[in-house]
Write a protein that holds these residues in place. Structure first.
Motif, PDB file in Angstrom:
ATOM      1  N   ASN A 321     -13.023 -26.514 -18.246  1.00 48.91           N
ATOM      2  CA  ASN A 321     -12.470 -25.460 -19.088  1.00 48.91           C
ATOM      3  C   ASN A 321     -11.428 -26.015 -20.040  1.00 48.91           C
ATOM      4  O   ASN A 321     -11.417 -25.700 -21.232  1.00 48.91           O
ATOM      5  N   ASP A 324     -13.001 -28.118 -22.787  1.00 47.12           N
ATOM      6  CA  ASP A 324     -13.592 -27.255 -23.813  1.00 47.12           C
ATOM      7  C   ASP A 324     -12.511 -26.627 -24.682  1.00 47.12           C
ATOM      8  O   ASP A 324     -12.624 -26.574 -25.906  1.00 47.12           O
ATOM      9  N   ASN A 325     -11.476 -26.127 -24.023  1.00 43.35           N
ATOM     10  CA  ASN A 325     -10.423 -25.446 -24.768  1.00 43.35           C
ATOM     11  C   ASN A 325      -9.691 -26.392 -25.717  1.00 43.35           C
ATOM     12  O   ASN A 325      -9.303 -25.993 -26.819  1.00 43.35           O
ATOM     13  N   ARG A 328     -12.001 -27.014 -28.718  1.00 45.01           N
ATOM     14  CA  ARG A 328     -12.068 -25.865 -29.623  1.00 45.01           C
ATOM     15  C   ARG A 328     -10.748 -25.679 -30.375  1.00 45.01           C
ATOM     16  O   ARG A 328     -10.749 -25.354 -31.565  1.00 45.01           O
ATOM     17  N   ASN A 384      -2.480 -27.129 -20.450  1.00 42.36           N
ATOM     18  CA  ASN A 384      -2.758 -25.698 -20.526  1.00 42.36           C
ATOM     19  C   ASN A 384      -1.538 -24.930 -21.014  1.00 42.36           C
ATOM     20  O   ASN A 384      -1.643 -24.000 -21.809  1.00 42.36           O
ATOM     21  N   THR A 469      -8.884 -14.095 -25.881  1.00 46.50           N
ATOM     22  CA  THR A 469      -7.561 -14.701 -25.760  1.00 46.50           C
ATOM     23  C   THR A 469      -6.735 -14.337 -26.983  1.00 46.50           C
ATOM     24  O   THR A 469      -7.259 -13.777 -27.948  1.00 46.50           O
ATOM     25  N   ARG A 474     -13.397 -16.662 -26.982  1.00 45.89           N
ATOM     26  CA  ARG A 474     -13.733 -18.015 -26.567  1.00 45.89           C
ATOM     27  C   ARG A 474     -14.887 -17.865 -25.591  1.00 45.89           C
ATOM     28  O   ARG A 474     -14.947 -16.861 -24.879  1.00 45.89           O
ATOM     29  N   ARG A 476     -17.768 -19.851 -22.737  1.00 50.40           N
ATOM     30  CA  ARG A 476     -18.118 -21.048 -21.968  1.00 50.40           C
ATOM     31  C   ARG A 476     -19.283 -20.704 -21.056  1.00 50.40           C
ATOM     32  O   ARG A 476     -19.607 -19.538 -20.860  1.00 50.40           O
TER      33      ARG A 476
END
Length: 478
Positions: A321, A324-325, A328, A384, A469, A474, A476
């Motif tokens: 995650n 990916d975040n 992006r 994060n 968000t 977003r 996945r």
RNA sequence: GGUGCGGUGGCGAAGAGGCUAACGCCGUGGUCUGCAAAACCACUAUUCGCCGGUUCGAAUCCGGCCCGCACCUCCA
């Protein structure tokens, strides 16, 4: 900080000093290809895959050799059972071996020598041992004389007397010592055979590793690895043969991994408690399996429990995650390092450096992957946090890009990040999902939540998770 | 019999003389949010198999005991 490695020979942690500066040579005992691999078989290859990646990360040029023992009783038995040639069995299971290792993200090594391609090298070494008085001929067989090598037993910490007392097999009375082992044995009818000075036959079990390791890596190479059950007799015998022939040390560091057990017992075909790699990989992603295995130090036994796999998948998903975040968040963002960094940015850089240091400290301590995984999660939490703390632009984008690079670098050493495959189909799919997500955004903007929820539910059924968000929608894969 | 290894929270698992006993999963509460998810924050072992000892101080060192495993045979 220097790398310390637990060496079976000295039973102690030793600082790693390579034979050749800047270079590392590795030999790991590979498989006897007569069946599919279970995860217990796979552990050493996974462990060494990480060790190799880490040494490469540290800047060493690594040469890694792993053999295939493609002539052996087990292969011959299997061949006779199926009525095919031994070569066919070996070829088939070597192919399957690669299939399984690929699924686990284990990178190919540099050389995969096969015993059957090295018969003349083996004969030459056996011959040399006879010449030097370390081996003797008996009816078409050649035996290694353990008494001719005073240090016999030094790797496994056993004396010849102990071994004699504990011997559980019947011995050939004609041997000079019960522990003498065969270097060359005559072939029976319908068995693969090669001509030799002692008659047609085939190599014994231990000699091939000495020959191939020395051929591809030379005397006194750095690491020799394998499962801890190979310490005796296999590696003990390799030491005896090689050092008797060379007159100099064979290997610098002996590294042995612990077993994978199941239900408190060693996973083994003979016990019948095996989980094949190919069966496991159908249910769980390869990197999640890596995460599960690497969460335990390589020398400790690992009691494999299928029930624990879902927890491993969830843990690994956290990393995916984030990966990916990060991608992006940074996609299309200009990364232009400013001339001057703000105090906050400096602080963040220090934080990254601290994590890198902690990771290296863990790995330098006898490849403590469990601790290294912990560091990766520490880093993940900080990234994060940073991701959520504000817009990703300007200096913050630069810092985040640094963070992403570090995350992928450390995660890559463990093989836990950078594993999602890119393809043309996938790129198209990405765009389509993006389109659907945008249409749903329009619905949400109209406060048409019924439509918005329907879109999200249907996508969820297809395995695609949408997340709303602060920075927009977003998505996945589940 | 000989030789090694290990017993840490609900689960997995680091730590090997002194920082709050990492980290992941699970659980509870909260932040964010239309809802959900993800993420973040807080809480969750006064305690490291048991009993002694050494020490100012031990999960970590020493001794004993109880469990479990591996190797000594093909085995990763």
């Amino acid at each position: 900080m220097s790398l310390k490695v637990y060496d079976t020979m000295t039973k102690s942690l030793r600082e790693f000093v390579p034979r050749d500066p800047g270079k590392v040579s590795i030999y790991v005992c590979g498989v006897t290809p007569y069946n599919f691999c279970h995860i217990g078989n796979a552990r050493p290859f996974l462990v060494w895959d990480v060790i190799r990646r880490y040494l490469t990360y540290k800047g060493y040029s690594v040469r890694y050799v792993q053999n295939f023992t493609d002539v052996d009783d087990k292969i011959i038995n299997q061949a006779q059972k199926e009525g095919v040639s031994a070569l066919e069995i070996a070829d088939r299971y070597i192919k399957e071996y690669f299939h399984d290792m690929d699924a686990l993200g284990i990178q190919r090594v540099d050389v995969y020598p096969r015993v059957t391609d090295h018969i003349s090298d083996i004969i030459a070494l056996v011959d040399k041992l006879i010449e030097k008085g370390h081996a003797y001929v008996l009816d078409g067989s050649v035996y290694y004389s353990v008494e001719s090598f005073p240090e016999y037993g030094k790797l496994s910490g056993r004396s010849l007397d102990d071994l004699k007392a504990g011997a559980r097999v019947e011995v050939d009375e004609r041997k000079r010592h019960p522990m003498d082992f065969v270097l060359w044995k005559p072939s029976k009818e319908n068995e693969p055979a090669w001509d030799s000075p002692w008659g047609p036959g085939r190599p014994g079990w231990h000699i091939e590793c000495s020959v191939m390791a020395l051929k591809y890596l030379g005397p006194g190479f750095d690491f020799h690895g394998g499962g801890s059950d190979l310490i005796f007799p296999h590696h003990e015998n390799e030491v005896a043969q090689s050092e008797a022939a060379l007159g100099t040390p064979f290997v610098r560091y002996w590294v042995h991994n612990g077993f994978i057990n199941m239900g408190g017992e060693k996973m083994a075909k003979s016990v019948g408690n095996i989980t094949r790699v190919r069966d496991l990989i159908k249910q769980y992603p390869g990197p999640a399996i890596r995460y599960y295995i690497l969460s335990t130090h390589y020398r400790s036994p690992l009691d494999f429990r299928l029930e624990d796999m879902p927890a491993a998948v969830r843990g690994w998903k956290r990393l995916v995650n984030l990966e990916d975040n990060l991608e992006r968040a940074l996609a299309g963002t200009e990364i232009k390092p400013p001339a001057d960094l703000s105090p906050a940015a400096r602080q963040f850089q220090d934080l990254l450096a601290k994590h890198r240091q902690a990771f290296e400290t863990a790995m330098d301590d006898d490849f403590n992957t469990a601790q290294a995984v912990g560091v990766l999660f520490d880093l993940a939490r900080d990234l994060n946090r940073y991701l959520a703390a504000g817009a990703i632009e300007g200096e913050r984008a630069v810092m985040l890009a640094d963070g992403r690079d570090l995350f992928l670098s450390l995660g890559g050493v463990l093989g836990l990040t950078g594993t999602s495959e890119r393809s043309a189909d996938k790129a198209l799919l990405d765009d389509l999902i993006q389109l659907v997500a945008e249409l749903r955004e329009d619905a949400r903007a109209r406060k048409d939540y019924a439509t918005a929820d329907r879109v999200r539910d249907r996508l969820s059924q297809l395995g695609i998770i949408l997340e709303d968000t602060a920075a927009g929608v977003r998505w996945r894969y589940r």
